[in-house]
Design an enzyme around this catalytic site. Structure first.
Site, PDB file in Angstrom:
ATOM      1  N   LYS A   1      -2.181 -11.002  -9.770  1.00 54.67           N
ATOM      2  CA  LYS A   1      -3.435 -11.417  -9.140  1.00 54.67           C
ATOM      3  C   LYS A   1      -4.620 -10.587  -9.627  1.00 54.67           C
ATOM      4  O   LYS A   1      -4.450  -9.427 -10.003  1.00 54.67           O
ATOM      5  CB  LYS A   1      -3.211 -11.306  -7.619  1.00 54.67           C
ATOM      6  CG  LYS A   1      -4.291 -10.672  -6.821  1.00 54.67           C
ATOM      7  CD  LYS A   1      -3.944 -10.503  -5.364  1.00 54.67           C
ATOM      8  CE  LYS A   1      -4.948  -9.521  -4.780  1.00 54.67           C
ATOM      9  NZ  LYS A   1      -4.838  -9.218  -3.405  1.00 54.67           N
TER      10      LYS A   1
ATOM     11  N   LYS B   1      -9.077  -5.456  -7.228  1.00 54.35           N
ATOM     12  CA  LYS B   1      -9.625  -4.122  -7.493  1.00 54.35           C
ATOM     13  C   LYS B   1      -8.533  -3.146  -7.867  1.00 54.35           C
ATOM     14  O   LYS B   1      -8.630  -2.438  -8.850  1.00 54.35           O
ATOM     15  CB  LYS B   1     -10.319  -3.588  -6.242  1.00 54.35           C
ATOM     16  CG  LYS B   1     -11.610  -4.210  -5.915  1.00 54.35           C
ATOM     17  CD  LYS B   1     -12.767  -3.518  -6.624  1.00 54.35           C
ATOM     18  CE  LYS B   1     -13.947  -4.451  -6.560  1.00 54.35           C
ATOM     19  NZ  LYS B   1     -14.153  -4.944  -5.176  1.00 54.35           N
TER      20      LYS B   1
ATOM     21  N   LYS C   1       0.831  -1.213   0.000  1.00 52.26           N
ATOM     22  CA  LYS C   1       0.000   0.000   0.000  1.00 52.26           C
ATOM     23  C   LYS C   1       0.861   1.256   0.000  1.00 52.26           C
ATOM     24  O   LYS C   1       0.507   2.261  -0.621  1.00 52.26           O
ATOM     25  CB  LYS C   1      -0.927   0.024   1.231  1.00 52.26           C
ATOM     26  CG  LYS C   1      -2.116  -0.907   1.107  1.00 52.26           C
ATOM     27  CD  LYS C   1      -3.138  -0.386   0.110  1.00 52.26           C
ATOM     28  CE  LYS C   1      -4.379  -1.243   0.112  1.00 52.26           C
ATOM     29  NZ  LYS C   1      -5.010  -1.458  -1.158  1.00 52.26           N
TER      30      LYS C   1
HETATM   31  P1  TYM Z   1     -10.477  -8.682   0.396  1.00 49.85           P
HETATM   32  O1  TYM Z   1     -11.707  -7.890   0.471  1.00 49.85           O
HETATM   33  O2  TYM Z   1      -9.266  -8.077  -0.254  1.00 49.85           O
HETATM   34  O3  TYM Z   1     -10.746 -10.040  -0.292  1.00 49.85           O
HETATM   35  C1  TYM Z   1     -11.783 -10.872   0.182  1.00 49.85           C
HETATM   36  C2  TYM Z   1     -11.439 -12.311  -0.003  1.00 49.85           C
HETATM   37  O4  TYM Z   1     -11.195 -12.597  -1.374  1.00 49.85           O
HETATM   38  C3  TYM Z   1      -9.929 -13.203  -1.512  1.00 49.85           C
HETATM   39  N1  TYM Z   1      -9.309 -12.768  -2.771  1.00 49.85           N
HETATM   40  C4  TYM Z   1      -8.718 -13.612  -3.608  1.00 49.85           C
HETATM   41  N2  TYM Z   1      -8.541 -14.956  -3.538  1.00 49.85           N
HETATM   42  C5  TYM Z   1      -7.918 -15.543  -4.569  1.00 49.85           C
HETATM   43  N3  TYM Z   1      -7.450 -14.838  -5.652  1.00 49.85           N
HETATM   44  C6  TYM Z   1      -7.609 -13.498  -5.768  1.00 49.85           C
HETATM   45  N4  TYM Z   1      -7.176 -12.851  -6.824  1.00 49.85           N
HETATM   46  C7  TYM Z   1      -8.264 -12.825  -4.688  1.00 49.85           C
HETATM   47  N5  TYM Z   1      -8.585 -11.526  -4.449  1.00 49.85           N
HETATM   48  C8  TYM Z   1      -9.228 -11.506  -3.269  1.00 49.85           C
HETATM   49  C9  TYM Z   1      -9.113 -12.732  -0.334  1.00 49.85           C
HETATM   50  O5  TYM Z   1      -8.059 -13.628  -0.044  1.00 49.85           O
HETATM   51  C10 TYM Z   1     -10.150 -12.704   0.756  1.00 49.85           C
HETATM   52  O6  TYM Z   1     -10.324 -13.967   1.323  1.00 49.85           O
HETATM   53  N6  TYM Z   1      -8.628  -8.510   4.884  1.00 49.85           N
HETATM   54  C11 TYM Z   1      -9.642  -9.153   4.116  1.00 49.85           C
HETATM   55  C12 TYM Z   1     -11.042  -8.910   4.656  1.00 49.85           C
HETATM   56  C13 TYM Z   1     -11.165  -9.259   6.093  1.00 49.85           C
HETATM   57  C14 TYM Z   1     -11.181 -10.562   6.634  1.00 49.85           C
HETATM   58  C15 TYM Z   1     -11.305 -10.387   8.040  1.00 49.85           C
HETATM   59  C16 TYM Z   1     -11.100 -11.838   6.084  1.00 49.85           C
HETATM   60  C17 TYM Z   1     -11.291  -8.385   7.119  1.00 49.85           C
HETATM   61  N7  TYM Z   1     -11.377  -9.047   8.292  1.00 49.85           N
HETATM   62  C18 TYM Z   1     -11.368 -11.491   8.903  1.00 49.85           C
HETATM   63  C19 TYM Z   1     -11.154 -12.945   6.966  1.00 49.85           C
HETATM   64  C20 TYM Z   1     -11.292 -12.751   8.343  1.00 49.85           C
HETATM   65  C21 TYM Z   1      -9.557  -8.604   2.729  1.00 49.85           C
HETATM   66  O7  TYM Z   1      -9.026  -7.559   2.510  1.00 49.85           O
HETATM   67  O8  TYM Z   1     -10.112  -9.273   1.828  1.00 49.85           O
END
Ligand code: TYM
Length: 330
Positions: A195, A198, A112
């Site tokens: 990957k 967004k 970031k």
């Molecule tokens: P976020 O919103 O970036 O993504 C949500 C979930 O989608 C998965 N993901 C992917 N998996 C495989 N390939 C990709 N290209 C890909 N892009 C996104 C992420 O691994 C995630 O599982 N920090 C987390 C949100 C969060 C969370 C938590 C998750 C907040 N608190 C507690 C689990 C438990 C996040 O930013 O996900």
């Protein structure tokens, strides 16, 4: 005892195939076997300073996409992170044992700093602590996430262990990453970058109309084609196959793999098949989404029931933490 599952997705817009195959598809499968809490991480979305006008619509669209994909409010607690403000107090308490050095070394933080140098806020630095609070508040055993979240989960385990050790308590289990089939995965972008995400601007969304989706897939970056039998695949081609492995049948993957190995592959045909197979998954979700997204009464009911259950669980953990740490009423 029943295993507890917690996971969430940030509310930064529509869900893409990475979210679906990395997380949501596993949520749907897990809800039948475990006690599940699935939330929408709207506090976490604030790290990139969304326009206040977008905050609620983003939460609404993800809630509708959760439900349209098959999450069942009768089976799981589906809630909005900010409807359970207890998590903020748990976050404060955990922060006292989270060290700046370890937070600064987190890969997502370093990423970031590179991507938004004008907005390196404290929320980005402490992002993994809030995520730990999300998970530990329900004493989760299992957390279904994609590969990119594994370091955050490792930090959650560390904070759980640290809390237990410092206070000589056995409050938190150390949660494990969980994927229904095999290891956590990374869905690649089809633009040649690593990957799908967004901030990478290369997403195929669950909500893309047929034509838009097909166009995105047909534009996927490829190469000139193999020139030797059984040649190793370059990354961009490996990416196409990775996506095909999650959306298509094993026979289909095998078919195109054979053609590649025989130097007879036509990428146009492979992409056409891939687009068709993605649409088989996303088109029904999109149809259900349209029925749900403006049903205020239904969405309100789901969020209220989910929040009530999540608050109960979170408040209990908070009471226990306070007691262990020495807070007392006069
Ligand atoms: P976020 O919103 O970036 O993504 C949500 C979930 O989608 C998965 N993901 C992917 N998996 C495989 N390939 C990709 N290209 C890909 N892009 C996104 C992420 O691994 C995630 O599982 N920090 C987390 C949100 C969060 C969370 C938590 C998750 C907040 N608190 C507690 C689990 C438990 C996040 O930013 O996900």
């Amino acid at each position: 005892m029943k295993q507890i599952v917690v996971s969430g997705i940030r509310s930064t817009g529509h869900l893409h195939l990475g979210n679906y195959y990395g997380a949501l598809r596993n949520f749907i499968q897990m809800q039948n076997d475990f006690e599940c809490y699935f939330f929408i991480a709207d506090y976490h979305s604030l790290t990139t300073h969304p326009d206040p006008k977008d905050l609620h619509p983003n939460v609404r669209s993800i809630l509708a996409e959760y439900l349209a994909s098959g999450l069942d409010p009768e089976k799981s607690s589906i809630y909005i992170q900010s409807d359970v403000p207890e998590v903020c107090e748990i976050f404060t308490l955990l922060n006292m044992h989270a060290y700046i050095g370890e937070l600064e070394r987190t890969a997502s933080f370093k990423d970031k700093i590179r991507k938004q140098p004008e907005n390196v806020n404290a929320g980005l630095l402490t992002y993994p602590v809030l995520m730990a609070a999300d998970i530990l508040q329900h004493k989760a055993n299992l957390v279904p996430v994609g590969k990119d979240q594994l370091q955050h989960l490792e930090m959650t385990r560390k904070y759980a262990r640290r809390f237990n050790t410092i206070y000589g308590a056995e409050l938190f289990p150390e949660p494990d990453a969980y994927k229904f089939h095999g290891e956590p995965i990374k869905i690649p972008g089809l633009d040649g970058s690593g990957k799908m995400g967004k901030s990478e601007g290369n997403c195929i969304y669950l909500n893309d109309e047929d034509k838009v989706l097909t166009k995105k897939v047909m534009r996927a970056v490829t190469d000139q084609g193999p020139t030797e039998m059984n040649q190793q695949k370059p990354e961009v081609i490996e990416n196409l196959f990775t996506l095909m492995k999650v959306v298509s049948t094993p026979d289909t993957v095998e078919h195109f793999n054979d053609l590649y190995n025989k130097c007879e592959i036509r990428y146009g045909d492979m992409k056409k098949q891939l687009a068709e197979d993605i649409l088989k998954v996303t088109a029904p979700i999109r149809e259900r989404y349209k029925e749900i997204v403006n049903d205020d009464e239904y969405l309100r009911r789901v969020a209220a029931i989910g929040a009530e259950k999540a608050r109960e669980s979170s408040a209990k953990t908070l009471r226990e933490m306070r007691e262990i740490m020495g807070f007392k009423k006069f």
